[in-house]
Design a protein around this motif. Structure first.
Motif, PDB file in Angstrom:
ATOM      1  N   GLY A 269      47.769  51.467  33.595  1.00 21.22           N
ATOM      2  CA  GLY A 269      47.772  50.472  34.651  1.00 21.22           C
ATOM      3  C   GLY A 269      46.714  49.408  34.485  1.00 21.22           C
ATOM      4  N   VAL A 270      46.998  48.215  35.009  1.00 13.50           N
ATOM      5  CA  VAL A 270      46.054  47.107  34.991  1.00 13.50           C
ATOM      6  C   VAL A 270      44.951  47.381  36.022  1.00 13.50           C
ATOM      7  CG1 VAL A 270      45.746  44.637  35.408  1.00 13.50           C
ATOM      8  CG2 VAL A 270      47.796  45.470  34.230  1.00 13.50           C
ATOM      9  N   THR A 271      43.699  47.274  35.594  1.00 12.11           N
ATOM     10  CA  THR A 271      42.563  47.564  36.464  1.00 12.11           C
ATOM     11  C   THR A 271      41.798  46.320  36.899  1.00 12.11           C
ATOM     12  OG1 THR A 271      41.210  47.947  34.494  1.00 12.11           O
ATOM     13  CG2 THR A 271      42.215  49.878  35.520  1.00 12.11           C
ATOM     14  N   ALA A 272      41.969  45.208  36.193  1.00 15.47           N
ATOM     15  CA  ALA A 272      41.236  43.986  36.546  1.00 15.47           C
ATOM     16  C   ALA A 272      42.011  42.771  36.072  1.00 15.47           C
ATOM     17  CB  ALA A 272      39.841  43.996  35.918  1.00 15.47           C
ATOM     18  N   LEU A 273      41.938  41.693  36.863  1.00 15.26           N
ATOM     19  CA  LEU A 273      42.590  40.423  36.538  1.00 15.26           C
ATOM     20  C   LEU A 273      41.604  39.280  36.738  1.00 15.26           C
ATOM     21  CD1 LEU A 273      46.096  40.607  38.287  1.00 15.26           C
ATOM     22  CD2 LEU A 273      45.691  40.536  35.826  1.00 15.26           C
ATOM     23  N   ALA A 274      41.741  38.248  35.918  1.00 18.56           N
ATOM     24  CA  ALA A 274      40.942  37.031  36.096  1.00 18.56           C
ATOM     25  C   ALA A 274      41.719  35.855  35.531  1.00 18.56           C
ATOM     26  CB  ALA A 274      39.584  37.156  35.407  1.00 18.56           C
ATOM     27  N   VAL A 275      41.444  34.668  36.055  1.00 15.37           N
ATOM     28  CA  VAL A 275      42.028  33.429  35.539  1.00 15.37           C
ATOM     29  C   VAL A 275      40.885  32.476  35.225  1.00 15.37           C
ATOM     30  CG1 VAL A 275      43.586  31.507  35.970  1.00 15.37           C
ATOM     31  CG2 VAL A 275      44.109  33.762  36.935  1.00 15.37           C
ATOM     32  N   LEU A 276      40.892  31.921  34.008  1.00 12.68           N
ATOM     33  CA  LEU A 276      39.826  31.028  33.572  1.00 12.68           C
ATOM     34  C   LEU A 276      40.400  29.740  33.007  1.00 12.68           C
ATOM     35  CD1 LEU A 276      37.388  33.338  31.543  1.00 12.68           C
ATOM     36  CD2 LEU A 276      37.088  32.494  33.875  1.00 12.68           C
ATOM     37  N   PRO A 277      39.715  28.611  33.204  1.00  9.89           N
ATOM     38  CA  PRO A 277      40.095  27.374  32.505  1.00  9.89           C
ATOM     39  C   PRO A 277      39.634  27.452  31.049  1.00  9.89           C
ATOM     40  CG  PRO A 277      38.121  27.002  33.800  1.00  9.89           C
ATOM     41  CD  PRO A 277      38.564  28.403  34.106  1.00  9.89           C
ATOM     42  N   SER A 278      40.329  26.729  30.171  1.00  9.80           N
ATOM     43  CA  SER A 278      39.922  26.677  28.769  1.00  9.80           C
ATOM     44  C   SER A 278      40.485  25.418  28.136  1.00  9.80           C
ATOM     45  CB  SER A 278      40.426  27.907  28.004  1.00  9.80           C
ATOM     46  OG  SER A 278      41.785  27.761  27.632  1.00  9.80           O
ATOM     47  N   GLU A 279      40.064  25.138  26.911  1.00  5.73           N
ATOM     48  CA  GLU A 279      40.569  23.976  26.187  1.00  5.73           C
ATOM     49  C   GLU A 279      42.051  24.103  25.878  1.00  5.73           C
ATOM     50  OE1 GLU A 279      39.391  25.277  21.648  1.00  5.73           O
ATOM     51  OE2 GLU A 279      37.846  24.360  22.922  1.00  5.73           O
ATOM     52  N   ARG A 280      42.591  25.316  25.959  1.00  4.50           N
ATOM     53  CA  ARG A 280      44.016  25.549  25.736  1.00  4.50           C
ATOM     54  C   ARG A 280      44.796  25.681  27.039  1.00  4.50           C
ATOM     55  NH1 ARG A 280      44.886  30.054  21.145  1.00  4.50           N
ATOM     56  NH2 ARG A 280      47.015  29.657  21.850  1.00  4.50           N
ATOM     57  N   GLY A 281      44.173  25.323  28.148  1.00 11.07           N
ATOM     58  CA  GLY A 281      44.815  25.454  29.443  1.00 11.07           C
ATOM     59  C   GLY A 281      44.369  26.733  30.131  1.00 11.07           C
ATOM     60  N   PRO A 282      44.812  26.967  31.370  1.00 16.73           N
ATOM     61  CA  PRO A 282      44.395  28.151  32.112  1.00 16.73           C
ATOM     62  C   PRO A 282      44.799  29.444  31.394  1.00 16.73           C
ATOM     63  CG  PRO A 282      45.501  26.587  33.553  1.00 16.73           C
ATOM     64  CD  PRO A 282      45.724  26.106  32.155  1.00 16.73           C
ATOM     65  N   LEU A 283      43.882  30.404  31.407  1.00 14.88           N
ATOM     66  CA  LEU A 283      44.106  31.698  30.773  1.00 14.88           C
ATOM     67  C   LEU A 283      44.155  32.798  31.812  1.00 14.88           C
ATOM     68  CD1 LEU A 283      41.474  31.485  27.875  1.00 14.88           C
ATOM     69  CD2 LEU A 283      43.910  30.907  27.732  1.00 14.88           C
ATOM     70  N   VAL A 284      45.011  33.795  31.574  1.00 12.88           N
ATOM     71  CA  VAL A 284      45.041  35.009  32.378  1.00 12.88           C
ATOM     72  C   VAL A 284      44.449  36.134  31.543  1.00 12.88           C
ATOM     73  CG1 VAL A 284      46.488  36.741  33.502  1.00 12.88           C
ATOM     74  CG2 VAL A 284      47.065  34.318  33.701  1.00 12.88           C
ATOM     75  N   LEU A 285      43.480  36.847  32.106  1.00 17.44           N
ATOM     76  CA  LEU A 285      42.884  37.995  31.446  1.00 17.44           C
ATOM     77  C   LEU A 285      43.217  39.230  32.259  1.00 17.44           C
ATOM     78  CD1 LEU A 285      40.854  35.389  31.121  1.00 17.44           C
ATOM     79  CD2 LEU A 285      39.394  37.046  29.998  1.00 17.44           C
ATOM     80  N   GLY A 286      43.814  40.210  31.606  1.00 16.49           N
ATOM     81  CA  GLY A 286      44.151  41.459  32.269  1.00 16.49           C
ATOM     82  C   GLY A 286      43.603  42.630  31.484  1.00 16.49           C
ATOM     83  N   SER A 287      42.855  43.501  32.152  1.00 18.38           N
ATOM     84  CA  SER A 287      42.302  44.690  31.510  1.00 18.38           C
ATOM     85  C   SER A 287      42.976  45.922  32.100  1.00 18.38           C
ATOM     86  CB  SER A 287      40.788  44.760  31.731  1.00 18.38           C
ATOM     87  OG  SER A 287      40.221  45.831  31.013  1.00 18.38           O
ATOM     88  N   SER A 288      43.080  46.976  31.294  1.00 17.73           N
ATOM     89  CA  SER A 288      43.813  48.150  31.754  1.00 17.73           C
ATOM     90  C   SER A 288      43.010  49.427  31.567  1.00 17.73           C
ATOM     91  CB  SER A 288      45.152  48.267  31.013  1.00 17.73           C
ATOM     92  OG  SER A 288      44.948  48.309  29.618  1.00 17.73           O
ATOM     93  N   GLU A 289      43.540  50.524  32.093  1.00 14.37           N
ATOM     94  CA  GLU A 289      42.834  51.800  32.109  1.00 14.37           C
ATOM     95  C   GLU A 289      42.402  52.248  30.722  1.00 14.37           C
ATOM     96  OE1 GLU A 289      44.548  54.921  34.791  1.00 14.37           O
ATOM     97  OE2 GLU A 289      46.109  53.398  35.053  1.00 14.37           O
ATOM     98  N   GLU A 290      43.249  52.016  29.713  1.00  9.69           N
ATOM     99  CA  GLU A 290      42.914  52.466  28.370  1.00  9.69           C
ATOM    100  C   GLU A 290      41.957  51.534  27.651  1.00  9.69           C
ATOM    101  OE1 GLU A 290      46.604  49.925  27.554  1.00  9.69           O
ATOM    102  OE2 GLU A 290      45.645  51.008  29.207  1.00  9.69           O
ATOM    103  N   GLY A 291      41.529  50.459  28.309  1.00  8.29           N
ATOM    104  CA  GLY A 291      40.524  49.574  27.746  1.00  8.29           C
ATOM    105  C   GLY A 291      41.060  48.398  26.979  1.00  8.29           C
ATOM    106  N   VAL A 292      42.365  48.161  26.999  1.00  7.81           N
ATOM    107  CA  VAL A 292      42.938  47.004  26.319  1.00  7.81           C
ATOM    108  C   VAL A 292      42.853  45.791  27.247  1.00  7.81           C
ATOM    109  CG1 VAL A 292      45.045  45.994  25.368  1.00  7.81           C
ATOM    110  CG2 VAL A 292      44.474  48.369  24.882  1.00  7.81           C
ATOM    111  N   LEU A 293      42.297  44.705  26.741  1.00 12.58           N
ATOM    112  CA  LEU A 293      42.203  43.459  27.493  1.00 12.58           C
ATOM    113  C   LEU A 293      43.103  42.440  26.803  1.00 12.58           C
ATOM    114  CD1 LEU A 293      38.896  41.781  28.702  1.00 12.58           C
ATOM    115  CD2 LEU A 293      40.910  40.500  28.085  1.00 12.58           C
ATOM    116  N   LEU A 294      44.086  41.942  27.525  1.00  7.31           N
ATOM    117  CA  LEU A 294      45.026  40.974  26.970  1.00  7.31           C
ATOM    118  C   LEU A 294      44.789  39.608  27.606  1.00  7.31           C
ATOM    119  CD1 LEU A 294      48.308  43.106  27.000  1.00  7.31           C
ATOM    120  CD2 LEU A 294      46.698  42.777  25.119  1.00  7.31           C
ATOM    121  N   VAL A 295      44.715  38.592  26.764  1.00  9.28           N
ATOM    122  CA  VAL A 295      44.525  37.213  27.216  1.00  9.28           C
ATOM    123  C   VAL A 295      45.805  36.451  26.934  1.00  9.28           C
ATOM    124  CG1 VAL A 295      43.110  35.141  27.039  1.00  9.28           C
ATOM    125  CG2 VAL A 295      42.085  37.390  26.605  1.00  9.28           C
TER     126      VAL A 295
END
Length: 360
Positions: free
Chosen positions: A151-177
């Motif tokens: 399951g996803v444990t944390a979410l964040a949205v950040l601005p960047s030079e490539r446009g807005p990014l979504v960051l999602g981290s999960s229980e097993e420690g995988v963080l996908l951007v």
């Protein structure tokens, strides 16, 4: 009830418990997006108390492409993939929430629980997907992001030079951007088990900080997925909550640790920054940030106890915990600004939304 710190209180006629709150602005007014235990979503205007149901198109929640099963096998036969699809479980789909704006319109980002894909694809699949939704129409924006084994444990949205990014981290420690608008994968990061994560833009660079069941935190470049320096040791054996803010002209990491203490660390050097802040009787589960008179303020949410507000520059607690006499601890906590002033918003077992003054 008379409490000078509570500026506004909005009861819920239905009396359904609030399970999550995230702030946003709707029509120029401060508001929150909330959810109930069945996964239903709504917004509450923090000036009028008006609540509006916000359904999302769960029929479009399924991934667009085949997803590996528990054995790592990808069934790429289109007919077989279509046959496996089930119905989305609203509770699993909206396990985590974040709100932002995309091209001027409000959007909601959701992170799924560990059985999100199980409901959609069958018992051989597990993991929470990340999705973006147009808040006004309920339509999905971009693609469903898969890749989390739990399951996803944390979410964040950040601005960047490539446009807005979504960051999602999960229980097993995988963080996908991923890209907010399209869902395109940008980076994959291997953090710590339990997937605690915070994100911020530091010196123009979008970064993520991860922690969990390790006695350290790690800093990552969100665009490249590369580590920024080595692991920064923490005082405790594990990290239960994270945040990143600015303090005295430098970026600092806030950690909630195993001894129920809030600590500050210089992000660049990993050295302690300021006095540890104690007061919680149990694990700090969430850290929410705001500012008071230009000074950084943290709101900490402990397990089954009232939230506390901390002036980080002065290393002191602001007032008493946000407790309502005769009631259980809030079920959801967030922070926002109303008329330019910081405020804490809490949701409760009976569905009430309360707005608290930070400085009172």
């Amino acid at each position: 009830m008379d409490d000078h710190r509570i500026s506004r209180s909005f009861p819920d006629p239905e009396g359904d418990a609030v399970h999550a709150l995230v702030p946003l602005t709707l029509g120029g007014a401060p508001a929150v997006v909330g959810k109930h235990g069945d996964g239903s979503l709504w917004t509450c205007d923090l000036t009028t108390g008006e609540r509006v149901a916000r359904p999302i198109d769960l029929g479009s929640a399924a991934p667009e492409d085949p997803v590996p099963d528990a054995e790592g096998i990808v069934w790429d036969d289109e007919d077989a993939f279509e046959d496996e699809k089930g119905e989305a479980d609203a509770y699993e789909v909206v396990s985590r929430l974040a709100a932002t704006r995309l091209d001027g319109r409000p959007v909601l980002v959701t992170g799924g629980g560990r059985f999100d894909l199980t409901a959609l694809l069958g018992e051989d699949h597990m993991g929470g997907a990340v999705r973006c939704w147009d808040l006004a129409t309920g339509e999905k924006v971009g693609r469903t992001r898969t890749g989390h084994g739990l399951g996803v444990t944390a979410l964040a949205v950040l601005p960047s030079e490539r446009g807005p990014l979504v960051l999602g981290s999960s229980e097993e420690g995988v963080l996908l951007v991923s890209a907010l608008a399209s869902g395109e994968r940008v980076a994959e990061i291997r953090g710590a088990y339990n997937g605690v994560m915070a994100a911020a833009v530091v010196d123009g660079r979008p970064i993520a900080v991860t922690g969990g069941h390790d006695p350290h935190v790690e800093v990552w470049d969100a665009l490249t997925g590369e580590a920024v320096g080595g692991p920064r040791p923490t005082a405790g054996a594990h990290v239960s909550a994270l945040a990143v803010t600015g303090l005295d002209g430098r970026a600092v990491v806030l950690t909630g640790e195993g001894d129920n203490t809030l600590r500050m660390w210089d992000l660049a050097t990993g050295r302690p920054a300021g006095t540890p802040l104690s007061g919680h009787a149990d694990t700090i589960q969430e850290i929410t940030l705001t500012r008071l008179g230009g000074r950084p303020v943290a709101v900490t949410e402990g397990r089954e106890e009232p939230p506390r507000i901390w002036d980080l520059a002065r290393a002191e607690q602001l007032g008493a915990p946000l407790a309502v006499p005769g009631e259980q601890a809030p079920t959801a906590v967030t922070a926002t600004r109303i008329d330019g002033e910081p405020a804490v918003v809490t949701g409760h077992h009976d569905g009430t939304i309360r707005v608290w003054n930070v400085s009172a």
